[in-house]
Design an enzyme around this catalytic site. Sequence first.
Site, PDB file in Angstrom:
ATOM      1  N   GLU A  70       3.667  -3.141  10.996  1.00 45.26           N
ATOM      2  CA  GLU A  70       4.458  -3.300  12.227  1.00 45.26           C
ATOM      3  C   GLU A  70       4.453  -4.769  12.662  1.00 45.26           C
ATOM      4  O   GLU A  70       5.469  -5.293  13.115  1.00 45.26           O
ATOM      5  CB  GLU A  70       3.913  -2.420  13.362  1.00 45.26           C
ATOM      6  CG  GLU A  70       3.722  -0.943  13.032  1.00 45.26           C
ATOM      7  CD  GLU A  70       5.016  -0.156  12.804  1.00 45.26           C
ATOM      8  OE1 GLU A  70       6.080  -0.765  12.646  1.00 45.26           O
ATOM      9  OE2 GLU A  70       4.933   1.094  12.770  1.00 45.26           O
TER      10      GLU A  70
ATOM     11  N   TRP B 188       0.860  -1.193   0.000  1.00 48.01           N
ATOM     12  CA  TRP B 188       0.000   0.000   0.000  1.00 48.01           C
ATOM     13  C   TRP B 188       0.895   1.243   0.000  1.00 48.01           C
ATOM     14  O   TRP B 188       2.044   1.179   0.435  1.00 48.01           O
ATOM     15  CB  TRP B 188      -0.960   0.007   1.193  1.00 48.01           C
ATOM     16  CG  TRP B 188      -0.320   0.004   2.554  1.00 48.01           C
ATOM     17  CD1 TRP B 188      -0.080  -1.079   3.338  1.00 48.01           C
ATOM     18  CD2 TRP B 188       0.170   1.147   3.295  1.00 48.01           C
ATOM     19  NE1 TRP B 188       0.535  -0.701   4.505  1.00 48.01           N
ATOM     20  CE2 TRP B 188       0.694   0.660   4.515  1.00 48.01           C
ATOM     21  CE3 TRP B 188       0.209   2.515   3.050  1.00 48.01           C
ATOM     22  CZ2 TRP B 188       1.251   1.492   5.484  1.00 48.01           C
ATOM     23  CZ3 TRP B 188       0.778   3.357   4.021  1.00 48.01           C
ATOM     24  CH2 TRP B 188       1.273   2.845   5.212  1.00 48.01           C
TER      25      TRP B 188
ATOM     26  N   GLU C 299       8.758  -3.020  17.488  1.00 46.10           N
ATOM     27  CA  GLU C 299       7.771  -3.299  16.439  1.00 46.10           C
ATOM     28  C   GLU C 299       6.457  -3.751  17.071  1.00 46.10           C
ATOM     29  O   GLU C 299       5.378  -3.391  16.605  1.00 46.10           O
ATOM     30  CB  GLU C 299       8.288  -4.356  15.464  1.00 46.10           C
ATOM     31  CG  GLU C 299       9.489  -3.914  14.638  1.00 46.10           C
ATOM     32  CD  GLU C 299       9.199  -2.798  13.636  1.00 46.10           C
ATOM     33  OE1 GLU C 299       8.075  -2.280  13.588  1.00 46.10           O
ATOM     34  OE2 GLU C 299      10.133  -2.436  12.903  1.00 46.10           O
TER      35      GLU C 299
ATOM     36  N   GLU D  93       7.270   8.135  14.131  1.00 43.56           N
ATOM     37  CA  GLU D  93       7.534   7.524  12.816  1.00 43.56           C
ATOM     38  C   GLU D  93       8.454   8.416  11.972  1.00 43.56           C
ATOM     39  O   GLU D  93       9.303   7.919  11.240  1.00 43.56           O
ATOM     40  CB  GLU D  93       6.228   7.296  12.057  1.00 43.56           C
ATOM     41  CG  GLU D  93       5.297   6.262  12.679  1.00 43.56           C
ATOM     42  CD  GLU D  93       5.771   4.824  12.499  1.00 43.56           C
ATOM     43  OE1 GLU D  93       6.722   4.582  11.728  1.00 43.56           O
ATOM     44  OE2 GLU D  93       5.183   3.937  13.151  1.00 43.56           O
TER      45      GLU D  93
ATOM     46  N   HIS E 236       6.849  -6.676  10.595  1.00 41.41           N
ATOM     47  CA  HIS E 236       8.215  -6.372  11.029  1.00 41.41           C
ATOM     48  C   HIS E 236       8.534  -7.057  12.362  1.00 41.41           C
ATOM     49  O   HIS E 236       9.650  -7.526  12.574  1.00 41.41           O
ATOM     50  CB  HIS E 236       8.414  -4.857  11.149  1.00 41.41           C
ATOM     51  CG  HIS E 236       8.286  -4.130   9.836  1.00 41.41           C
ATOM     52  ND1 HIS E 236       8.077  -2.781   9.744  1.00 41.41           N
ATOM     53  CD2 HIS E 236       8.341  -4.587   8.559  1.00 41.41           C
ATOM     54  CE1 HIS E 236       8.008  -2.429   8.465  1.00 41.41           C
ATOM     55  NE2 HIS E 236       8.158  -3.513   7.729  1.00 41.41           N
TER      56      HIS E 236
HETATM   57 FE   LIG Z   1       8.019  -0.346  12.848  1.00 42.76          FE
HETATM   58 FE   LIG Z   2       6.296   2.355  11.753  1.00 43.12          FE
END
Ligand SMILES: [Fe+2]
Ligand SMILES: [Fe+2]
Length: 396
Positions: free
Chosen positions: A261, A94, A228, A137, A264
Site C-alpha cells: 500500500e 511476494w 492507499e 480488499e 502504491h
Molecule cells: Fe491499495
Molecule cells: Fe490493498
Amino acid sequence: MGVSVMMNPAIQSQRCPAFHLPRLPSSGCFKVSMASTLHSPSKVAVKKPFSPPREIPFQVKHSMPEEKIEMFKSLEPWAERNILPLLKPVESCWQPQDFLPNPASEGFDDQVEELRQRAKELPDDYFVVLVGDMITEEALPTYQTMINTLDGVRDETGASTTPWGIWTRAWTAEENRHGDLLNKYLYLSGRVDMRQIEKTIQYLIGTGMNPKTENNPYLGFIFTSFQERATFISHGNTARHAKEHGNLKLAQLCGMIASDEKRHETAYTKIVEKLFEVDPDGTIQALADMMQKKISMPAHLMYDGRNENLFDHFSAVAQRLQVYTAKDYADILEFLVGRWKVADLTTGLTGEGRKAQDYVCGLATRIRRIQERAEGRAKEAGTARISWIFDKEVKL
Ligand SMILES: [Fe+2]
Ligand SMILES: [Fe+2]
C-alpha cells in the site's frame, strides 16, 4: 484500497430483491465519522434485480474539460519513466502462499493447527476489523472499474499499452494478492463465519461505491492517494496489534500488505505531485473539491444481508481499536498537503485557486477541532452483534 471510518447520515435505502443496500444511520455518528458517502438526502429509486441497487442522485460525469485529456496523453512518457518503475516484477513479488500453510507439504495439517492455535489468542473485535479490511480488499473489481472510468487514463481496450493502462492492470494484479491472502488466512483460522463474509463480498461488489470522482483523473488520483495511505495505516495497525498479541506470522502478513500500500501511495501521490507541477490551479481546486465532498471509503456500502448498519459497526470497532480513526483522516489530509507542498504554491493560481489553497491548508485543523468536540459529546458506545463472527457481540 482500503478501510473506512466514515458515514453520512443522509441516505435511506429501499429494498431491491437482489442487492438492497444497508440503511445508513439516521443520526451522524461523528465519533467515527467525517467522510460522508453521499452528500445529500436522496430520493431513492427502487431498481430491478441485479441492476445497481439505487440511483445516486447528482452524480457528476466528466467534470474535466476535454482539452485536459490531451495533457494526460502528453504525460505518458513521464508516467512510463516515473510511475511504472514503482511496480514490482511478478517474479520478485511476494505471493499469498509465502505466508500460508503449504497444502502440498507433509506438514500441512500441523501448520494449519498451529495457525488455528495462534488465532485463538486474538480477540473477537480484532477479527471484526481484519474481516472488514479483507472484505474491502476483496471488492477490488469495483476499484479497477473506478480507475477505468477516468478520462484520459482509462484502459480503453482491456490490454491498452499506454502506461496508464499498464499501471492500472498491474496495480490491480498486485492488489489482488491482498484479499487472497487475508481471505485464506481467515478461512484457515476457524474464527469467522466464512459464508456470511462471502455474502458480504458479493453484496459489496454488486453494489459498487460512489467515490464522487466524476470520471476526472485529478479527482481520481487524489482519491487513490488518500486511500492507499489509509490502507497503509490500517494494515500497519492490524500488524501492530497482531504483534502485541504475540502472533508474529499474522503481523508479518499484514505488514507485507501494508508495504504494498505504501508503494502504491508513492505512485499515486507522485502523479498528483506532477499535476500540481503542470497545472497548479486545476489541481488545487480538485483537491479542495474532493475534500469538500469528503473522501468516501471504498466499502461504505457494505451489507451482509442482515445488518443495515454493518459499515458503521465495522468502522466503530476499527476506531475503538485504533486501527483506523477519524484522527487518521485528518492526519492523511495533513500529510498529503505537506507532501504536495500545497502551502508553498505561489505561482499559477487564480483567485479561486487561492481560496481552495486556504481551505485545504486549514482543513485538517478544523476537522480535528470538530472531532474533539464530538468526542466530548459522545454518548456511551453500544454493542453490536456481527454476523462475521457468528453473531457474537462486540463493543462499538
Ligand atoms: Fe491499495
Ligand atoms: Fe490493498
